[in-house]
Design a protein around this motif. Structure first.
Motif, PDB file in Angstrom:
ATOM      1  N   VAL A   1     205.709 -51.180  45.882  1.00 52.02           N
ATOM      2  CA  VAL A   1     204.269 -51.429  46.045  1.00 52.02           C
ATOM      3  C   VAL A   1     204.087 -52.775  46.758  1.00 52.02           C
ATOM      4  N   TYR A   2     203.251 -52.763  47.801  1.00 51.58           N
ATOM      5  CA  TYR A   2     203.062 -53.942  48.651  1.00 51.58           C
ATOM      6  C   TYR A   2     201.623 -54.459  48.577  1.00 51.58           C
ATOM      7  N   PRO A   3     201.447 -55.761  48.779  1.00 53.91           N
ATOM      8  CA  PRO A   3     200.098 -56.326  48.756  1.00 53.91           C
ATOM      9  C   PRO A   3     199.124 -55.634  49.712  1.00 53.91           C
ATOM     10  N   ILE A   4     199.608 -55.227  50.865  1.00 53.35           N
ATOM     11  CA  ILE A   4     198.721 -54.586  51.840  1.00 53.35           C
ATOM     12  C   ILE A   4     198.165 -53.261  51.302  1.00 53.35           C
ATOM     13  N   GLU A   5     198.938 -52.579  50.458  1.00 53.97           N
ATOM     14  CA  GLU A   5     198.451 -51.335  49.849  1.00 53.97           C
ATOM     15  C   GLU A   5     197.307 -51.622  48.878  1.00 53.97           C
ATOM     16  N   LEU A   6     197.451 -52.699  48.107  1.00 56.60           N
ATOM     17  CA  LEU A   6     196.399 -53.052  47.150  1.00 56.60           C
ATOM     18  C   LEU A   6     195.161 -53.556  47.860  1.00 56.60           C
ATOM     19  N   LEU A   7     195.356 -54.179  48.998  1.00 55.69           N
ATOM     20  CA  LEU A   7     194.218 -54.583  49.821  1.00 55.69           C
ATOM     21  C   LEU A   7     193.446 -53.344  50.267  1.00 55.69           C
ATOM     22  N   ALA A   8     194.162 -52.334  50.727  1.00 56.01           N
ATOM     23  CA  ALA A   8     193.516 -51.081  51.157  1.00 56.01           C
ATOM     24  C   ALA A   8     192.800 -50.411  49.986  1.00 56.01           C
ATOM     25  N   ILE A   9     193.434 -50.363  48.825  1.00 57.81           N
ATOM     26  CA  ILE A   9     192.823 -49.717  47.653  1.00 57.81           C
ATOM     27  C   ILE A   9     191.564 -50.478  47.231  1.00 57.81           C
ATOM     28  N   GLY A  10     191.634 -51.811  47.203  1.00 55.50           N
ATOM     29  CA  GLY A  10     190.463 -52.605  46.827  1.00 55.50           C
ATOM     30  C   GLY A  10     189.295 -52.413  47.781  1.00 55.50           C
ATOM     31  N   ILE A  11     189.600 -52.263  49.065  1.00 59.81           N
ATOM     32  CA  ILE A  11     188.546 -52.044  50.059  1.00 59.81           C
ATOM     33  C   ILE A  11     187.932 -50.661  49.886  1.00 59.81           C
ATOM     34  N   VAL A  12     188.778 -49.650  49.782  1.00 61.47           N
ATOM     35  CA  VAL A  12     188.276 -48.265  49.689  1.00 61.47           C
ATOM     36  C   VAL A  12     187.565 -48.019  48.364  1.00 61.47           C
ATOM     37  N   GLU A  13     188.113 -48.537  47.282  1.00 62.20           N
ATOM     38  CA  GLU A  13     187.525 -48.273  45.955  1.00 62.20           C
ATOM     39  C   GLU A  13     186.162 -48.945  45.770  1.00 62.20           C
ATOM     40  N   THR A  14     186.089 -50.254  46.031  1.00 62.86           N
ATOM     41  CA  THR A  14     184.851 -50.990  45.688  1.00 62.86           C
ATOM     42  C   THR A  14     184.427 -52.005  46.746  1.00 62.86           C
ATOM     43  N   ASN A  15     185.183 -52.079  47.842  1.00 60.78           N
ATOM     44  CA  ASN A  15     184.970 -53.141  48.817  1.00 60.78           C
ATOM     45  C   ASN A  15     185.027 -54.503  48.116  1.00 60.78           C
ATOM     46  N   PHE A  16     185.971 -54.600  47.195  1.00 57.27           N
ATOM     47  CA  PHE A  16     186.245 -55.788  46.394  1.00 57.27           C
ATOM     48  C   PHE A  16     185.028 -56.287  45.628  1.00 57.27           C
ATOM     49  N   LYS A  17     184.424 -55.332  44.912  1.00 62.11           N
ATOM     50  CA  LYS A  17     183.377 -55.689  43.950  1.00 62.11           C
ATOM     51  C   LYS A  17     183.917 -55.384  42.552  1.00 62.11           C
ATOM     52  N   ASN A  18     183.616 -56.244  41.629  1.00 64.24           N
ATOM     53  CA  ASN A  18     184.084 -56.114  40.254  1.00 64.24           C
ATOM     54  C   ASN A  18     183.045 -55.311  39.471  1.00 64.24           C
ATOM     55  N   ILE A  19     183.152 -53.977  39.539  1.00 62.07           N
ATOM     56  CA  ILE A  19     182.092 -53.109  39.029  1.00 62.07           C
ATOM     57  C   ILE A  19     182.640 -51.985  38.150  1.00 62.07           C
ATOM     58  N   LYS A  20     181.698 -51.341  37.462  1.00 59.99           N
ATOM     59  CA  LYS A  20     181.991 -50.088  36.767  1.00 59.99           C
ATOM     60  C   LYS A  20     181.681 -48.957  37.733  1.00 59.99           C
ATOM     61  N   GLY A  21     182.552 -47.974  37.770  1.00 57.12           N
ATOM     62  CA  GLY A  21     182.329 -46.808  38.628  1.00 57.12           C
ATOM     63  C   GLY A  21     182.542 -45.533  37.847  1.00 57.12           C
ATOM     64  N   ASP A  22     182.371 -44.393  38.506  1.00 57.54           N
ATOM     65  CA  ASP A  22     182.577 -43.087  37.856  1.00 57.54           C
ATOM     66  C   ASP A  22     181.819 -43.003  36.534  1.00 57.54           C
ATOM     67  N   ASN A  23     180.530 -43.330  36.587  1.00 61.67           N
ATOM     68  CA  ASN A  23     179.674 -43.312  35.394  1.00 61.67           C
ATOM     69  C   ASN A  23     180.195 -44.214  34.274  1.00 61.67           C
ATOM     70  N   GLY A  24     180.791 -45.310  34.661  1.00 58.25           N
ATOM     71  CA  GLY A  24     181.274 -46.274  33.669  1.00 58.25           C
ATOM     72  C   GLY A  24     182.690 -46.040  33.208  1.00 58.25           C
ATOM     73  N   ASP A  25     183.357 -44.991  33.732  1.00 57.62           N
ATOM     74  CA  ASP A  25     184.727 -44.693  33.293  1.00 57.62           C
ATOM     75  C   ASP A  25     185.780 -45.537  34.010  1.00 57.62           C
TER      76      ASP A  25
END
Length: 199
Positions: free
Chosen positions: A79-103
């Motif tokens: 697992v590489y930092p660049i992969e986590l960068l991509a996941i953070g962007i796609v998932e929340t655009n690096f926002k610290n939030i609840k998603g999937d109805n709070g799940d």
């Protein structure tokens, strides 16, 4: 007398050559960071340049990558930092939030059952970041290090069990569309990473 001068000259030349070789090796080793270390730097600079995350959050993210690199290098092979960068962007655009109805919680949208599974199988990682608490929003929203560590372990675990090819879709419940988004984002980031390395 001449022989003695010649011997001394040879010694000085030998010592000078040895000093030059040693300095060259040291400079080479210092300048030659591993790809993983370069990705950590890229991850940090990318977040600072493109997001309004506070410095403490970014430092916590970087600390996790450094812990893994120094203490758990077998994870960094998968697992590489660049992969986590991509996941953070796609998932929340690096926002610290609840998603999937709070799940799903945090920057990388991890769900509580995933956390409990990972904490059970990889307790030494959570011990290393001093997190012994339950995975509740009030406890994880202030812990970007725990969120990142969990996301890394989740991707690592998926890759070990299911292989590289399906890891991104499984990260998001088997979604091929999600996998395509991650691969597209990775492609963009890899191009930017190459540019970053040229500077």
């Amino acid at each position: 007398m001449r022989q003695s001068l010649a011997d001394r000259s040879m010694k000085y030349l030998f010592l000078l050559a040895l000093l030059i070789i040693t300095c060259t090796i040291i400079v080479f080793l210092v300048s030659k960071l591993s790809n993983y270390e370069k990705q950590i730097i890229f991850f940090e600079k990318y977040l600072k340049s493109n997001y309004t995350l506070d410095d403490t959050t970014i430092k916590e993210f970087v600390k996790v990558f450094e812990i893994l690199y120094k203490e758990f290098p077998y994870v960094t092979e998968y697992v590489y930092p660049i992969e986590l960068l991509a996941i953070g962007i796609v998932e929340t655009n690096f926002k610290n939030i609840k998603g999937d109805n709070g799940d799903s919680l945090g920057y990388f949208q991890i769900q509580a059952p995933t956390y409990w599974y990972l904490k059970h199988y990889y307790p030494e990682f959570y011990q290393r970041v001093n997190f012994f608490e339950p995975w509740y929003w009030d406890m994880v929203k202030e812990r970007p290090d725990v969120q990142l560590m969990t996301s890394i372990l989740y991707l690592y675990d998926i890759k070990l069990r299911y292989g590289e090819e399906d890891a991104y879709s499984i990260y998001n419940g088997g979604s091929e569309a999600y996998k395509d988004k991650i691969l597209l984002r990775l492609s963009i980031l890899e191009t930017e990473f190459k540019e970053f390395n040229r500077r």
